[in-house]
Design a protein around this motif. Structure first.
Motif, short mmCIF file in Angstrom:
data_model
loop_
_atom_site.label_atom_id
_atom_site.label_comp_id
_atom_site.label_asym_id
_atom_site.label_seq_id
_atom_site.Cartn_x
_atom_site.Cartn_y
_atom_site.Cartn_z
N PHE A 14 46.55 62.11 -40.33
CA PHE A 14 45.32 62.63 -39.75
C PHE A 14 44.09 61.95 -40.35
N GLY A 15 44.12 61.71 -41.63
CA GLY A 15 43.00 61.04 -42.28
C GLY A 15 42.80 59.63 -41.76
N MET A 16 43.87 58.89 -41.61
CA MET A 16 43.76 57.52 -41.07
C MET A 16 43.30 57.53 -39.62
N GLY A 17 43.81 58.49 -38.84
CA GLY A 17 43.38 58.61 -37.44
C GLY A 17 41.91 58.94 -37.33
N TRP A 18 41.43 59.86 -38.18
CA TRP A 18 40.01 60.23 -38.17
C TRP A 18 39.16 59.05 -38.58
N TYR A 19 39.58 58.31 -39.59
CA TYR A 19 38.83 57.14 -40.06
C TYR A 19 38.73 56.09 -38.95
N LEU A 20 39.83 55.81 -38.27
CA LEU A 20 39.79 54.83 -37.17
C LEU A 20 38.90 55.31 -36.03
N ALA A 21 39.02 56.59 -35.68
CA ALA A 21 38.18 57.14 -34.62
C ALA A 21 36.71 57.08 -35.01
N TRP A 22 36.42 57.35 -36.27
CA TRP A 22 35.04 57.31 -36.75
C TRP A 22 34.48 55.90 -36.65
N LYS A 23 35.24 54.92 -37.13
CA LYS A 23 34.76 53.55 -37.16
C LYS A 23 34.65 52.94 -35.76
N LEU A 24 35.57 53.31 -34.87
CA LEU A 24 35.62 52.66 -33.56
C LEU A 24 34.80 53.38 -32.50
N VAL A 27 30.96 56.77 -34.27
CA VAL A 27 29.68 56.30 -34.82
C VAL A 27 28.71 55.98 -33.68
N HIS A 28 29.22 55.63 -32.51
CA HIS A 28 28.38 55.21 -31.40
C HIS A 28 27.96 56.36 -30.49
N VAL A 29 28.47 57.56 -30.72
CA VAL A 29 28.16 58.72 -29.88
C VAL A 29 26.82 59.32 -30.36
N PRO A 30 25.84 59.45 -29.47
CA PRO A 30 24.52 59.95 -29.89
C PRO A 30 24.56 61.34 -30.52
N LEU A 31 25.40 62.23 -30.02
CA LEU A 31 25.47 63.57 -30.58
C LEU A 31 25.93 63.53 -32.03
N LEU A 38 22.61 59.84 -38.72
CA LEU A 38 22.78 58.38 -38.80
C LEU A 38 21.58 57.69 -38.19
N ARG A 39 21.34 56.50 -38.65
CA ARG A 39 20.18 55.74 -38.18
C ARG A 39 20.48 55.17 -36.79
N LYS A 40 19.54 55.34 -35.89
CA LYS A 40 19.67 54.77 -34.56
C LYS A 40 18.97 53.42 -34.51
N LYS A 41 19.47 52.55 -33.66
CA LYS A 41 18.84 51.26 -33.49
C LYS A 41 17.54 51.43 -32.71
#
Length: 68
Positions: A14-24, A27-31, A38-41
């Motif tokens: 679960f930890g590895m799955g969450w980490y991959l989902a977070w990185k991929l 992080v790009h979801v505005p909510l 997180l800082r927006k561009k």
């Protein structure tokens, strides 16, 4: 002992799955960006003549207005 090994493998999976989902993805979801602060561009304004079609139609309009 087997129960502890099974539990730790599930937690690691679960930890590895969450980490991959977070990185991929997450992080790009505005909510998610708002929730975690997180800082927006910065949004850059688009130039008025940004596409070839815009330039093409502007040249046609300019040609039509000079011929009439």
């Amino acid at each position: 002992m087997r129960l502890q090994n099974a539990f730790s493998m599930v937690v690691i999976a679960f930890g590895m799955g969450w980490y991959l989902a977070w990185k991929l993805v997450l992080v790009h979801v505005p909510l998610v960006q708002e929730i975690f602060g997180l800082r927006k561009k910065p949004v850059k304004p688009k130039p008025p003549t940004r596409r070839r079609l815009t330039q093409f139609y502007n040249s046609i309009n300019a040609h039509d207005s000079t011929s009439t």
